[in-house]
Design an enzyme around this catalytic site. Structure first.
Site, mmCIF file in Angstrom:
data_model
loop_
_atom_site.group_PDB
_atom_site.id
_atom_site.type_symbol
_atom_site.label_atom_id
_atom_site.label_comp_id
_atom_site.label_asym_id
_atom_site.label_seq_id
_atom_site.Cartn_x
_atom_site.Cartn_y
_atom_site.Cartn_z
ATOM 1 N N GLU A 81 35.634 43.458 36.650
ATOM 2 C CA GLU A 81 35.891 42.799 38.041
ATOM 3 C C GLU A 81 35.554 43.769 39.191
ATOM 4 O O GLU A 81 36.098 44.943 39.361
ATOM 5 C CB GLU A 81 37.356 42.651 38.064
ATOM 6 C CG GLU A 81 37.932 41.421 37.174
ATOM 7 C CD GLU A 81 37.752 40.238 37.544
ATOM 8 O OE1 GLU A 81 37.509 39.936 38.686
ATOM 9 O OE2 GLU A 81 37.713 39.452 36.392
ATOM 10 N N GLU A 106 45.955 44.009 43.027
ATOM 11 C CA GLU A 106 44.637 43.461 42.546
ATOM 12 C C GLU A 106 44.398 42.993 41.029
ATOM 13 O O GLU A 106 44.094 41.920 40.704
ATOM 14 C CB GLU A 106 43.803 44.561 42.870
ATOM 15 C CG GLU A 106 42.126 43.783 42.456
ATOM 16 C CD GLU A 106 41.869 42.707 43.438
ATOM 17 O OE1 GLU A 106 41.168 41.724 42.465
ATOM 18 O OE2 GLU A 106 42.069 42.432 44.411
ATOM 19 N N GLU A 166 43.921 34.477 38.804
ATOM 20 C CA GLU A 166 42.741 34.001 38.961
ATOM 21 C C GLU A 166 42.333 33.460 37.533
ATOM 22 O O GLU A 166 41.617 32.614 37.319
ATOM 23 C CB GLU A 166 41.715 34.562 39.683
ATOM 24 C CG GLU A 166 42.055 34.724 40.964
ATOM 25 C CD GLU A 166 40.716 35.667 41.873
ATOM 26 O OE1 GLU A 166 39.851 36.176 41.219
ATOM 27 O OE2 GLU A 166 40.805 35.362 43.019
#
Length: 119
Positions: free
Chosen positions: A30, A71, A78
């Site tokens: 990521e 995060e 997600e």
């Protein structure tokens, strides 16, 4: 299929191992997590060089950790939404947008706290 349930110290070690796997996976896969992690690490190092009170140090350190934690949660949300379907759906968009909004608010709060403490 039966899942083995660990208890006691074995459960703690297993949990830490899985948690660390999550951090390393996020760092490897990521970009946003890497950016937030590096930015937060820099803020943490900078905060240690400032001549401020212990309370202010704690506040700046907490901000750095908060950015990373949010995060990770954003990435997890997600990932789950994408696991369900890549199809564009209003509820999927809503979940992703709200997770992103949480990160945005944390970044703005961190910037404001840094401005108040440093200046």
């Amino acid at each position: 299929m039966s899942i083995e349930k660990h208890t006691g110290l074995k459960r703690l070690v297993f949990s830490i191992k899985n948690s660390w796997a999550g951090v390393t996976d996020a760092f490897k896969t990521e970009d946003a997590f890497r950016h937030i992690f590096i930015f937060s690490s820099l803020l943490l190092l900078i905060s240690l060089t400032l001549n401020i009170s212990k309370t202010q140090h704690i506040l700046l350190i907490l901000c750095s950790f908060l950015l990373v934690v949010i995060e990770l949660l954003n990435t997890a949300i997600e990932t789950v939404v994408d696991r369900i379907s890549y199809e564009i759906h209003p509820l999927s968009k809503r979940a992703k947008d709200m997770a992103g909004a949480a990160q945005l608010i944390a970044i703005v709060a961190t910037l404001l706290i840094w401005l108040v403490v440093v200046f």
